[in-house]
Design an enzyme around this catalytic site. Structure first.
Site, PDB file in Angstrom:
ATOM      1  N   ASN A 161       0.789  -1.232   0.000  1.00  0.00           N
ATOM      2  CA  ASN A 161       0.000   0.000   0.000  1.00  0.00           C
ATOM      3  C   ASN A 161       0.826   1.291   0.000  1.00  0.00           C
ATOM      4  O   ASN A 161       0.320   2.344  -0.351  1.00  0.00           O
ATOM      5  CB  ASN A 161      -1.036  -0.011   1.125  1.00  0.00           C
ATOM      6  CG  ASN A 161      -0.407  -0.042   2.493  1.00  0.00           C
ATOM      7  OD1 ASN A 161       0.755  -0.397   2.642  1.00  0.00           O
ATOM      8  ND2 ASN A 161      -1.167   0.324   3.508  1.00  0.00           N
TER       9      ASN A 161
ATOM     10  N   GLU B 276       5.446  -4.035  11.924  1.00  0.00           N
ATOM     11  CA  GLU B 276       4.306  -3.111  11.897  1.00  0.00           C
ATOM     12  C   GLU B 276       3.193  -3.814  11.138  1.00  0.00           C
ATOM     13  O   GLU B 276       3.317  -4.061   9.933  1.00  0.00           O
ATOM     14  CB  GLU B 276       4.679  -1.786  11.217  1.00  0.00           C
ATOM     15  CG  GLU B 276       5.738  -0.971  11.957  1.00  0.00           C
ATOM     16  CD  GLU B 276       5.280  -0.435  13.324  1.00  0.00           C
ATOM     17  OE1 GLU B 276       4.084  -0.536  13.658  1.00  0.00           O
ATOM     18  OE2 GLU B 276       6.145   0.070  14.058  1.00  0.00           O
TER      19      GLU B 276
ATOM     20  N   CYS C  26      -3.140   0.775   7.041  1.00  0.00           N
ATOM     21  CA  CYS C  26      -3.154   0.103   8.349  1.00  0.00           C
ATOM     22  C   CYS C  26      -3.812   1.000   9.378  1.00  0.00           C
ATOM     23  O   CYS C  26      -4.475   0.533  10.291  1.00  0.00           O
ATOM     24  CB  CYS C  26      -1.734  -0.247   8.776  1.00  0.00           C
ATOM     25  SG  CYS C  26      -0.652   1.177   8.875  1.00  0.00           S
TER      26      CYS C  26
HETATM   27  P1  NAP Z   1       1.308  -9.044   3.351  1.00  0.00           P
HETATM   28  O1  NAP Z   1       0.511  -9.906   2.465  1.00  0.00           O
HETATM   29  O2  NAP Z   1       1.548  -9.500   4.740  1.00  0.00           O
HETATM   30  O3  NAP Z   1       2.690  -8.759   2.593  1.00  0.00           O
HETATM   31  C1  NAP Z   1       3.644  -7.919   3.128  1.00  0.00           C
HETATM   32  C2  NAP Z   1       5.009  -8.301   2.585  1.00  0.00           C
HETATM   33  O4  NAP Z   1       5.390  -9.577   3.080  1.00  0.00           O
HETATM   34  C3  NAP Z   1       5.062  -8.417   1.072  1.00  0.00           C
HETATM   35  O5  NAP Z   1       6.317  -7.948   0.628  1.00  0.00           O
HETATM   36  C4  NAP Z   1       4.953  -9.906   0.845  1.00  0.00           C
HETATM   37  O6  NAP Z   1       5.475 -10.336  -0.389  1.00  0.00           O
HETATM   38  C5  NAP Z   1       5.809 -10.398   1.985  1.00  0.00           C
HETATM   39  N1  NAP Z   1       5.616 -11.803   2.342  1.00  0.00           N
HETATM   40  C6  NAP Z   1       4.553 -12.599   2.099  1.00  0.00           C
HETATM   41  N2  NAP Z   1       4.780 -13.840   2.595  1.00  0.00           N
HETATM   42  C7  NAP Z   1       6.012 -13.816   3.156  1.00  0.00           C
HETATM   43  C8  NAP Z   1       6.826 -14.785   3.822  1.00  0.00           C
HETATM   44  N3  NAP Z   1       6.403 -16.029   4.041  1.00  0.00           N
HETATM   45  N4  NAP Z   1       8.034 -14.413   4.268  1.00  0.00           N
HETATM   46  C9  NAP Z   1       8.480 -13.153   4.066  1.00  0.00           C
HETATM   47  N5  NAP Z   1       7.773 -12.203   3.432  1.00  0.00           N
HETATM   48  C10 NAP Z   1       6.547 -12.521   2.995  1.00  0.00           C
HETATM   49  O7  NAP Z   1       0.637  -7.588   3.492  1.00  0.00           O
HETATM   50  P2  NAP Z   1       0.070  -6.647   2.346  1.00  0.00           P
HETATM   51  O8  NAP Z   1      -1.157  -7.286   1.772  1.00  0.00           O
HETATM   52  O9  NAP Z   1       1.162  -6.243   1.407  1.00  0.00           O
HETATM   53  O10 NAP Z   1      -0.348  -5.344   3.177  1.00  0.00           O
HETATM   54  C11 NAP Z   1      -1.571  -5.247   3.827  1.00  0.00           C
HETATM   55  C12 NAP Z   1      -1.433  -5.532   5.311  1.00  0.00           C
HETATM   56  O11 NAP Z   1      -0.312  -4.797   5.821  1.00  0.00           O
HETATM   57  C13 NAP Z   1      -2.613  -5.053   6.124  1.00  0.00           C
HETATM   58  O12 NAP Z   1      -2.891  -5.988   7.127  1.00  0.00           O
HETATM   59  C14 NAP Z   1      -2.130  -3.754   6.739  1.00  0.00           C
HETATM   60  O13 NAP Z   1      -2.791  -3.396   7.927  1.00  0.00           O
HETATM   61  C15 NAP Z   1      -0.696  -4.067   6.973  1.00  0.00           C
HETATM   62  N6  NAP Z   1       0.086  -2.829   7.035  1.00  0.00           N
HETATM   63  C16 NAP Z   1       0.541  -2.425   8.246  1.00  0.00           C
HETATM   64  C17 NAP Z   1       1.252  -1.237   8.359  1.00  0.00           C
HETATM   65  C18 NAP Z   1       1.751  -0.747   9.678  1.00  0.00           C
HETATM   66  O14 NAP Z   1       2.649   0.097   9.664  1.00  0.00           O
HETATM   67  N7  NAP Z   1       1.243  -1.201  10.799  1.00  0.00           N
HETATM   68  C19 NAP Z   1       1.520  -0.493   7.214  1.00  0.00           C
HETATM   69  C20 NAP Z   1       1.053  -0.936   5.985  1.00  0.00           C
HETATM   70  C21 NAP Z   1       0.335  -2.116   5.909  1.00  0.00           C
HETATM   71  P3  NAP Z   1       4.470 -10.758  -1.585  1.00  0.00           P
HETATM   72  O15 NAP Z   1       3.763  -9.519  -1.974  1.00  0.00           O
HETATM   73  O16 NAP Z   1       5.388 -11.282  -2.604  1.00  0.00           O
HETATM   74  O17 NAP Z   1       3.535 -11.794  -1.032  1.00  0.00           O
HETATM   75  O1  G3H Z   2      -0.794   1.485   5.911  1.00  0.00           O
HETATM   76  C1  G3H Z   2      -0.081   1.816   6.826  1.00  0.00           C
HETATM   77  C2  G3H Z   2       0.686   3.059   6.812  1.00  0.00           C
HETATM   78  O2  G3H Z   2       1.728   3.022   7.743  1.00  0.00           O
HETATM   79  C3  G3H Z   2      -0.258   4.209   7.070  1.00  0.00           C
HETATM   80  O3  G3H Z   2       0.354   5.419   6.838  1.00  0.00           O
HETATM   81  O4  G3H Z   2      -1.284   6.776   8.141  1.00  0.00           O
HETATM   82  O5  G3H Z   2       0.345   7.848   6.579  1.00  0.00           O
HETATM   83  O6  G3H Z   2      -1.578   6.507   5.705  1.00  0.00           O
HETATM   84  P1  G3H Z   2      -0.587   6.715   6.816  1.00  0.00           P
END
Ligand code: NAP
Ligand code: G3H
Length: 482
Positions: A162, A258, A292
């Site tokens: 994202n 995170e 997130c």
């Molecule tokens: P995701 O599916 O967990 O993927 C995140 C990253 O992990 C991607 O680069 C993914 O690669 C990689 N990955 C997947 N499986 C893995 C494994 N087994 N080992 C190591 N890396 C692996 O998350 P997303 O769909 O990209 O993002 C959405 C989620 O992220 C939401 O839950 C959101 O809340 C959370 N998020 C949290 C924050 C925060 O700061 N708290 C910020 C942004 C997003 P691939 O794409 O190749 O699968």
């Molecule tokens: O999606 C997670 C990001 O850390 C959120 O950043 O609050 O600036 O949109 P933001």
């Protein structure tokens, strides 16, 4: 860094200063959520190539870690300038790859330039400390400890789809300024934007191996990366399930995770409802809820619920729905399975008696913004993170019930409280199990130098410029025996 085949661009990975293709000869299609067309293809790297990347980063760190901080800083400042110069090109790709509007995408790139510049300033101010040994009885008064800050070595940065540029650079910049080298594994959907960001760094003369970008599916190369014995720290942003898996596999190295959230907006009886409605709608629906930190539930006092909901409805009805190219507020979700997931949450809630305040429509991955009133705790949408444009409203009797429901979540990223009574706001804030509480404002990560963290299933460790640098350095103690 690319080659065109049948009109589709094949992008190359960055490995030890060279842009290359994988010996696997396999490419992964990056499909645009907007029109289903292939935005480009990225190489599916082999484990051998991943290993070369890590070994190259180990070698490069020996020199990079010895450079004076002002030299590392100058290179990063040049990177920030180059990113700003490439911001149109990169924003185009973010728009295509992950469905952000052009203005939001451009803003992401420029925010990243600023973040890098601030990181350089902060990096110059990371000093150790001097301690004297005379605090305990005995014969230690002759000892002086010089506590220095040292890089950890090779940092593995794993970023989500994202914020493909910002959340990659928010790991790379603090790592590099403090003398580490980096392996970046960007989200597959978002890899091309991340590669363009790396191109900007390469253009300004980054020494080979200081940043290596590995591409491929997390499900294929992820385990190999996170268990690689030469990785000294992992900084991960993404979903809770992935983060938990990584935490189980990576042993004896520091982790910053995170993860997901279910941020509540708590609206008290004395709140400025116009302001609350504005912040709630922008918090819940920006980038179609794929943040997130999006507001993912509203806990409103019964006595003001009708008025608040009317104001929220008016704001939501103004949101435009369409394609990022049209600068629509609500755009298609990242892929069909994400849209299916949101759809299931909505149907579950409607079947159990939630009242839609706006009309529910779905066209492919495009989910129209939906506000659900009278959401109850037996509905999945009350607890699960949709990552889409649906906002559940739970009516509560009093503040205590709001805090109980807020804390019953598995997540603890942020919360908002809307009230004009600052004492009450601080009192409630102290009871909420979250990393940050926003008083009279939407939940959000920025400004980027504030500490940013989640508790419970929202993560471990802290980001934010200074905190990120600290997480990527360790103490080294030299004791002078005088
Ligand atoms: P995701 O599916 O967990 O993927 C995140 C990253 O992990 C991607 O680069 C993914 O690669 C990689 N990955 C997947 N499986 C893995 C494994 N087994 N080992 C190591 N890396 C692996 O998350 P997303 O769909 O990209 O993002 C959405 C989620 O992220 C939401 O839950 C959101 O809340 C959370 N998020 C949290 C924050 C925060 O700061 N708290 C910020 C942004 C997003 P691939 O794409 O190749 O699968
Ligand atoms: O999606 C997670 C990001 O850390 C959120 O950043 O609050 O600036 O949109 P933001």
């Amino acid at each position: 860094m690319q080659q065109v085949l049948d009109g589709v661009i094949d992008y190359h990975f960055l490995l030890n200063g060279n842009w290359g293709q994988s010996a696997s000869n396999r490419f992964i299609d990056v499909v645009s959520p907007n029109d289903g067309c292939v935005a480009g293809r990225i190489p599916a790297m082999t484990k051998e190539e991943v290993d070369l990347a890590v070994q190259g980063a180990v070698q490069a760190q020996k020199q990079w870690g010895l450079l004076p901080v002002h030299e590392r800083g100058q290179l990063l400042l040049n990177w920030a300038d180059e990113l700003a110069m490439m911001s149109d090109e990169i924003a185009e790709m973010i728009m295509k790859e992950v469905g952000k509007t052009y203005s939001a995408a451009k803003n992401e790139v420029l925010r990243t330039s600023d973040l890098i510049r601030y990181t350089v300033e902060e990096g110059k101010r990371i000093h150790g400390e001097v301690m004297t040994g005379d605090s305990f009885q005995g014969s230690n008064a002759n000892k002086v400890a010089i506590v220095r800050k040292e890089p950890l070595g090779v940092i593995l940065a794993i970023s989500p789809f994202n914020y493909p540029v910002n959340l990659s650079a928010a790991k790379i910049a603090p790592a590099l300024i403090s003398g580490n080298t980096v392996i970046l594994k960007p989200a597959t959907q978002g890899s091309i934007s991340a590669l363009l960001m790396a191109k900007a760094l390469d253009k300004v003369g980054l020494p080979k191996g200081v940043l290596n970008v590995v591409t491929g599916k997390g499900s294929e190369i992820g385990d190999y990366l996170v268990t690689h014995p030469s990785i000294r720290m992992i900084s991960f942003t993404g979903g809770t399930k992935t983060g938990r898996d990584i935490a189980k596999k990576a042993t004896m190295i520091p982790l910053v995770l995170e993860l997901g959230g279910k941020d509540p907006a708590i609206v008290l009886e004395d709140a400025n409802l116009d302001k609350a409605a504005r912040h709630i709608v922008s918090g819940a629906f920006s980038y179609s809820g794929q943040r997130c930190t999006a507001i993912k539930r509203v806990l409103v006092m019964d006595s003001v619920a009708d008025s608040l909901i009317e104001k929220v409805k008016q704001q939501v009805e103004k949101l435009t729905v369409g394609m990022p190219e049209q600068d629509a507020a609500i755009t298609p979700l990242i892929d069909a399975s994400s849209a299916d997931f949101v759809n299931d949450l909505i149907l579950d809630a409607l079947n159990k008696g939630a009242i839609p305040i706006t009309e529910y429509r779905r066209v492919g991955n495009l989910i129209y913004p939906l506000v659900l009133d009278h959401v109850t705790q037996d509905m999945k949408v009350a607890w699960e993170e949709p990552f889409g444009p649906v906002l559940p409203i739970i009516r509560v009797k009093n503040e205590q019930e709001a805090v109980e429901i807020a804390n019953a979540s598995e997540y603890g990223l942020q919360a908002s409280i809307f009230t004009q009574d600052i004492d009450k706001a601080f009192h409630l804030a102290s009871k909420l199990e979250v990393g940050s509480v926003q008083i009279n404002g939407r939940t959000e990560r920025g400004p980027d130098h504030f500490p940013f963290l989640g508790v419970k299933n929202s993560g471990m460790g802290v980001q934010g410029v200074r905190k990120s640098i600290e997480s990527m350095t360790r103490d080294k103690v030299l004791v002078l025996n005088l």
